[in-house]
Design a protein around this motif. Structure first.
Motif, PDB file in Angstrom:
ATOM      1  N   GLY A 108       0.915  -1.234  -0.050  1.00  0.00           N
ATOM      2  CA  GLY A 108       0.127   0.002  -0.093  1.00  0.00           C
ATOM      3  C   GLY A 108       0.818   1.094   0.027  1.00  0.00           C
ATOM      4  N   THR A 109       0.459   2.310   0.968  1.00  0.00           N
ATOM      5  CA  THR A 109       1.286   3.557   1.026  1.00  0.00           C
ATOM      6  C   THR A 109       2.469   3.442   1.834  1.00  0.00           C
ATOM      7  OG1 THR A 109      -0.241   4.344   2.593  1.00  0.00           O
ATOM      8  CG2 THR A 109      -0.795   4.673   0.266  1.00  0.00           C
ATOM      9  N   GLY A 110       2.934   2.211   2.335  1.00  0.00           N
ATOM     10  CA  GLY A 110       4.058   1.959   2.955  1.00  0.00           C
ATOM     11  C   GLY A 110       4.215   2.213   4.560  1.00  0.00           C
ATOM     12  N   THR A 111       2.881   2.217   5.065  1.00  0.00           N
ATOM     13  CA  THR A 111       2.706   2.544   6.472  1.00  0.00           C
ATOM     14  C   THR A 111       3.518   1.621   7.381  1.00  0.00           C
ATOM     15  OG1 THR A 111       0.708   3.787   6.209  1.00  0.00           O
ATOM     16  CG2 THR A 111       1.175   3.197   8.418  1.00  0.00           C
ATOM     17  N   PHE A 112       3.237   0.216   7.238  1.00  0.00           N
ATOM     18  CA  PHE A 112       3.861  -0.798   7.771  1.00  0.00           C
ATOM     19  C   PHE A 112       5.216  -0.775   7.872  1.00  0.00           C
ATOM     20  CE2 PHE A 112       5.337  -5.403   8.063  1.00  0.00           C
ATOM     21  CZ  PHE A 112       5.334  -5.785   9.309  1.00  0.00           C
ATOM     22  N   LEU A 113       5.904  -0.605   6.429  1.00  0.00           N
ATOM     23  CA  LEU A 113       7.322  -0.828   6.253  1.00  0.00           C
ATOM     24  C   LEU A 113       7.944   0.386   6.854  1.00  0.00           C
ATOM     25  CD1 LEU A 113       7.453  -1.966   2.554  1.00  0.00           C
ATOM     26  CD2 LEU A 113       8.070  -3.098   4.554  1.00  0.00           C
ATOM     27  N   GLU A 114       7.393   1.531   6.772  1.00  0.00           N
ATOM     28  CA  GLU A 114       7.935   2.678   7.615  1.00  0.00           C
ATOM     29  C   GLU A 114       8.407   2.439   9.060  1.00  0.00           C
ATOM     30  OE1 GLU A 114       7.088   7.526   7.740  1.00  0.00           O
ATOM     31  OE2 GLU A 114       5.292   6.195   7.989  1.00  0.00           O
ATOM     32  N   THR A 115       7.406   1.875   9.708  1.00  0.00           N
ATOM     33  CA  THR A 115       7.455   1.177  11.146  1.00  0.00           C
ATOM     34  C   THR A 115       8.617   0.207  11.258  1.00  0.00           C
ATOM     35  OG1 THR A 115       5.119   1.329  11.355  1.00  0.00           O
ATOM     36  CG2 THR A 115       6.364   0.225  12.972  1.00  0.00           C
ATOM     37  N   CYS A 116       8.660  -0.606  10.390  1.00  0.00           N
ATOM     38  CA  CYS A 116       9.819  -1.540  10.313  1.00  0.00           C
ATOM     39  C   CYS A 116      11.034  -0.890   9.928  1.00  0.00           C
ATOM     40  CB  CYS A 116       9.635  -2.627   9.393  1.00  0.00           C
ATOM     41  SG  CYS A 116       8.082  -3.805   9.506  1.00  0.00           S
ATOM     42  N   GLN A 117      11.269   0.186   9.037  1.00  0.00           N
ATOM     43  CA  GLN A 117      12.312   0.804   8.737  1.00  0.00           C
ATOM     44  C   GLN A 117      13.019   1.678   9.833  1.00  0.00           C
ATOM     45  OE1 GLN A 117      11.848   4.195   5.955  1.00  0.00           O
ATOM     46  NE2 GLN A 117      13.456   3.266   4.596  1.00  0.00           N
ATOM     47  N   LYS A 118      12.141   2.408  10.719  1.00  0.00           N
ATOM     48  CA  LYS A 118      12.375   3.000  11.947  1.00  0.00           C
ATOM     49  C   LYS A 118      13.047   2.007  12.790  1.00  0.00           C
ATOM     50  CE  LYS A 118       9.309   6.883  10.975  1.00  0.00           C
ATOM     51  NZ  LYS A 118       7.783   7.761  11.538  1.00  0.00           N
ATOM     52  N   ASP A 119      12.621   0.987  12.802  1.00  0.00           N
ATOM     53  CA  ASP A 119      13.158  -0.158  14.130  1.00  0.00           C
ATOM     54  C   ASP A 119      14.351  -0.956  13.532  1.00  0.00           C
ATOM     55  OD1 ASP A 119      12.252  -1.151  16.528  1.00  0.00           O
ATOM     56  OD2 ASP A 119      12.286  -3.033  15.402  1.00  0.00           O
ATOM     57  N   GLY A 120      14.800  -0.361  12.418  1.00  0.00           N
ATOM     58  CA  GLY A 120      16.238  -1.122  12.104  1.00  0.00           C
ATOM     59  C   GLY A 120      15.775  -2.165  11.027  1.00  0.00           C
ATOM     60  N   TRP A 121      15.033  -2.335  10.372  1.00  0.00           N
ATOM     61  CA  TRP A 121      14.703  -3.707   9.425  1.00  0.00           C
ATOM     62  C   TRP A 121      15.183  -3.095   8.210  1.00  0.00           C
ATOM     63  CZ3 TRP A 121      12.702  -8.711   9.927  1.00  0.00           C
ATOM     64  CH2 TRP A 121      12.296  -9.137  11.141  1.00  0.00           C
ATOM     65  N   GLN A 122      15.727  -4.163   7.319  1.00  0.00           N
ATOM     66  CA  GLN A 122      16.017  -3.750   5.916  1.00  0.00           C
ATOM     67  C   GLN A 122      14.707  -4.271   5.242  1.00  0.00           C
ATOM     68  OE1 GLN A 122      19.888  -5.554   4.314  1.00  0.00           O
ATOM     69  NE2 GLN A 122      20.205  -5.961   6.641  1.00  0.00           N
ATOM     70  N   ILE A 123      14.148  -3.167   4.600  1.00  0.00           N
ATOM     71  CA  ILE A 123      12.858  -3.262   4.064  1.00  0.00           C
ATOM     72  C   ILE A 123      12.785  -3.459   2.375  1.00  0.00           C
ATOM     73  CG2 ILE A 123      11.848  -2.056   6.085  1.00  0.00           C
ATOM     74  CD1 ILE A 123      11.387   0.390   3.920  1.00  0.00           C
ATOM     75  N   THR A 124      11.860  -4.030   2.143  1.00  0.00           N
ATOM     76  CA  THR A 124      11.486  -4.211   0.613  1.00  0.00           C
ATOM     77  C   THR A 124       9.949  -4.195   0.604  1.00  0.00           C
ATOM     78  OG1 THR A 124      13.560  -5.429   0.130  1.00  0.00           O
ATOM     79  CG2 THR A 124      11.748  -5.548  -1.457  1.00  0.00           C
ATOM     80  N   GLY A 125       9.529  -3.512  -0.425  1.00  0.00           N
ATOM     81  CA  GLY A 125       7.937  -3.425  -0.729  1.00  0.00           C
ATOM     82  C   GLY A 125       7.761  -3.830  -2.203  1.00  0.00           C
ATOM     83  N   ASP A 131      -0.653   4.593  -7.899  1.00  0.00           N
ATOM     84  CA  ASP A 131      -0.616   5.589  -6.952  1.00  0.00           C
ATOM     85  C   ASP A 131      -0.121   5.188  -5.402  1.00  0.00           C
ATOM     86  OD1 ASP A 131      -1.729   7.107  -9.045  1.00  0.00           O
ATOM     87  OD2 ASP A 131      -3.930   6.292  -8.464  1.00  0.00           O
ATOM     88  N   ALA A 132      -0.722   4.082  -5.021  1.00  0.00           N
ATOM     89  CA  ALA A 132       0.017   3.828  -3.653  1.00  0.00           C
ATOM     90  C   ALA A 132       1.306   3.582  -3.448  1.00  0.00           C
ATOM     91  CB  ALA A 132      -0.537   2.413  -3.300  1.00  0.00           C
ATOM     92  N   ARG A 133       1.929   2.960  -4.766  1.00  0.00           N
ATOM     93  CA  ARG A 133       3.309   2.764  -5.010  1.00  0.00           C
ATOM     94  C   ARG A 133       4.084   4.110  -4.977  1.00  0.00           C
ATOM     95  NH1 ARG A 133       2.959  -0.353  -9.236  1.00  0.00           N
ATOM     96  NH2 ARG A 133       3.914   0.882 -10.666  1.00  0.00           N
ATOM     97  N   SER A 134       3.642   5.141  -5.379  1.00  0.00           N
ATOM     98  CA  SER A 134       4.325   6.383  -5.502  1.00  0.00           C
ATOM     99  C   SER A 134       4.335   7.045  -4.223  1.00  0.00           C
ATOM    100  CB  SER A 134       3.448   7.235  -6.539  1.00  0.00           C
ATOM    101  OG  SER A 134       4.030   8.566  -6.535  1.00  0.00           O
TER     102      SER A 134
END
Length: 293
Positions: A108-125, A131-134
């Protein structure tokens, strides 16, 4: 429209009617849900084909693709989401015993990945909606893949998540093997989907908002998702209830039924559904945890 002639789970070719439901979000069209006479798997059939399904996602209210959706129900959804995001993060940290590499399919708009990114995870989406991807790309400052085929990675992922995504995927037997290849030998696949055998599904029947036809192509129960995943060498290692879904779905369902949200009834049915689930395991929505068999 395309008609499915073979059950994705057991390959049976005989179906019977389950319910006829209306698309309340976009088109106001009626769609049929059928079930397999052999394994009871439920699916929307017939359904829009790949060239048409995108038009059924074009709604301002489609909150998973829109961070600015208005209305009390969507506002409540985003407030609860803050709590559930932390719960999801705590779960993957516990399962992986620390940080690692995570793929969120249908991010989606990356909300969950943003949470993971801030916690130190290496993220891929991965997100098919342009539109959501943008939005996710700008939010996370990484490239978001449009499909699984385009993901290029030397090492597989420790955790792969699909948060209310599998029910949208047309080619289940094509996608699940791809997930298997992308997961480490000891990794965990987390799949969250609505449960069409839940108390609130049986209460609201054709008005149950989590049928969400035709966007939801498949309508899982605990037994049918376990059978589907076992077909692709995944074993179920745990389940987690999504207790807030019962209330959110009930609010939408009462609105679909009468045209107006009944908040008191929504609370009552949400409580009743969660209470029933403690006895039956049939929560309104469930997170399924899978490892490689």
């Amino acid at each position: 429209m395309e008609t499915i002639t073979t059950c994705p789970v057991c390959n049976n070719n005989k179906f019977k009617p389950h319910l006829d439901c209306k698309d309340y979000l976009v088109s106001n069209q009626m769609f049929s849900i059928v079930y397999c006479t052999q394994c009871s798997f439920r699916l929307t059939n017939p359904r829009p084909d790949a060239t048409k399904i995108g038009t059924y996602y074009k709604a301002e209210q489609y909150v998973s693709h829109n961070d600015e959706s208005s209305g009390l129900v969507n506002t409540a959804y985003r407030m609860v989401r803050k709590y559930t995001l932390k719960s999801k993060l705590d779960l993957i940290n516990k399962l992986n015993k620390g940080k690692g590499c995570i793929l969120d399919v249908g991010c989606g708009t990356g909300t969950f990945l943003e949470t993971c990114q801030k916690d130190g995870w290496q993220i891929t989406g991965m997100e098919p909606d342009v539109d959501a991807r943008s939005i996710a790309t700008k939010k996370l400052n990484i490239s978001i893949f449009p499909d699984l085929d385009t993901i290029q990675k030397a090492k597989p992922f420790d955790v792969i998540t699909l948060w209310h995504v599998l029910e949208h995927i047309a080619d289940l037997n094509g996608v699940i093997p791809q997930l298997y290849k992308l997961l480490t030998k000891t990794g965990t696949l987390l799949i969250a989907v609505p449960n069409s055998d839940s108390y609130d599904a049986n209460y609201f029947k054709q008005y149950w908002a989590a049928y969400d036809v035709p966007r939801h192509l498949h309508h899982f129960t605990p037994s049918t998702i376990e059978a589907l995943m076992a077909k692709h060498q995944f074993k179920l290692v745990g389940k987690r209830p999504m207790i807030f879904d019962a209330f959110y779905i009930a609010m939408l369902s009462t609105k679909y039924r009468t045209g107006k949200t009944d908040y008191l009834e929504s609370i009552r049915i949400g409580l009743a559904s969660n209470a029933s689930a403690k006895q039956t395991g049939n929560s309104s929505s469930l997170i399924y945890l899978f490892n490689k068999a």
